[in-house]
Scaffold this active site. Structure first.
Site, short mmCIF file in Angstrom:
data_model
loop_
_atom_site.label_atom_id
_atom_site.label_comp_id
_atom_site.label_asym_id
_atom_site.label_seq_id
_atom_site.Cartn_x
_atom_site.Cartn_y
_atom_site.Cartn_z
N ASP A 105 0.84 -1.20 0.00
CA ASP A 105 0.00 0.00 0.00
C ASP A 105 0.88 1.25 0.00
O ASP A 105 0.86 2.06 0.93
CB ASP A 105 -0.93 -0.01 1.21
N LYS A 115 0.58 -8.20 -2.55
CA LYS A 115 -0.69 -7.69 -3.07
C LYS A 115 -0.48 -6.26 -3.56
O LYS A 115 0.09 -5.43 -2.85
CB LYS A 115 -1.77 -7.71 -2.00
N LYS A 119 -10.79 -5.58 -7.46
CA LYS A 119 -12.21 -5.60 -7.06
C LYS A 119 -13.12 -5.14 -8.21
O LYS A 119 -14.00 -4.28 -8.03
CB LYS A 119 -12.44 -4.72 -5.83
N ILE A 133 -20.77 -4.56 -15.74
CA ILE A 133 -21.57 -5.50 -16.52
C ILE A 133 -20.67 -6.63 -16.99
O ILE A 133 -19.44 -6.47 -17.10
CB ILE A 133 -22.26 -4.80 -17.71
N GLY A 155 -0.73 -5.55 5.75
CA GLY A 155 -0.17 -4.36 5.12
C GLY A 155 0.70 -3.55 6.05
O GLY A 155 1.89 -3.81 6.20
#
Length: 237
Positions: free
Chosen positions: A17, A39, A69, A73, A214
């Site tokens: 992060d 990540k 995330k 559609i 993190g």
């Protein structure tokens, strides 16, 4: 081999992060061999996050969890995931809604990219769900039901807090599926913006395959030592 010299444990995923590629590379260099899985999320999207993911994967042999995330559609999700799948990364998150998961699996077809469905964000509690007009009821039950529906739609795994890991692991359709738990904090660490937290040992004992940590690592004075301490805790869990 002593606990102090344990090799990197890929059950530990360290969240990078940080704002950009330069800072990310400096941090991973400091951590060295203590961590094998990272990540990279939306916070670094405009700071070269995908470039960092590729460099860590291809040049440093790290496993990569791209935390995007996705939610849109089906056609858009499928196209976005197909674009990501060409980079040979390991995990990708999408929202756990069945139509999103199915589209993501179509986009990932033919690759080794595993699709993880987000159940309920670990920074949310029942009051947040109420504010978002999400169905009333017990948080753990909602998370478990969303996990089950994501599995039925083909998800390779789910993202859930450590508090729900055991209930998800007990689902009849959870066999062979991954449970990845953010909201993990070593004993004594600040919760920061997480609301449903547990220690690394508690998370894996509850059924998590991977934990995401993190700030307790990247903000530590010695990130490599902080990661090594978590690996020792996992080894004894």
């Amino acid at each position: 081999m002593t606990a102090a010299n344990l090799p990197a444990d890929d059950r530990l995923i360290v969240a990078l992060d940080v704002p950009n590629v330069v800072t990310g590379l400096e941090l991973t260099d400091r951590i060295g061999d203590a961590v094998s899985f990272y990540k990279i999320g939306l916070g670094m999207l405009t700071g070269g996050g995908l470039a960092l993911a590729n460099e860590l994967k291809q040049e440093h042999g790290k496993r990569i969890f791209l935390d995007m995330k996705f939610f849109d559609i089906p056609a858009t999700v499928e196209a976005a995931v197909r674009g990501i799948a060409q980079f040979d990364l390991d995990f990708l998150t999408v929202h756990g809604d069945p139509h999103v998961v199915r589209a993501a699996k179509e986009g990932a077809a033919g690759s080794n990219l595993k699709i993880l469905g987000v159940t309920i964000l670990t920074a949310m509690d029942r009051a947040d769900l109420d504010a978002s007009m999400i169905v009333p009821g017990d948080m753990a039950q909602i998370v478990t039901e969303r996990a089950s529906r994501a599995f039925d739609a083909g998800a390779d795994g789910v993202i859930a807090s450590p508090h729900e890991a055991a209930m998800i692991r007990a689902l009849p359709n959870a066999s062979g599926r991954l449970i990845v738990t953010p909201g993990v904090r070593p004993e004594g660490s600040a919760a920061n913006d997480q609301k449903r937290i547990a220690t690394p040992a508690q998370a894996v004992r509850g059924g998590a395959d991977h934990i995401v940590v993190g700030r307790p690592v990247w903000a530590a004075t010695d990130p490599a030592a902080a990661a090594a301490a978590i690996v020792r805790e996992l080894a004894s869990a």
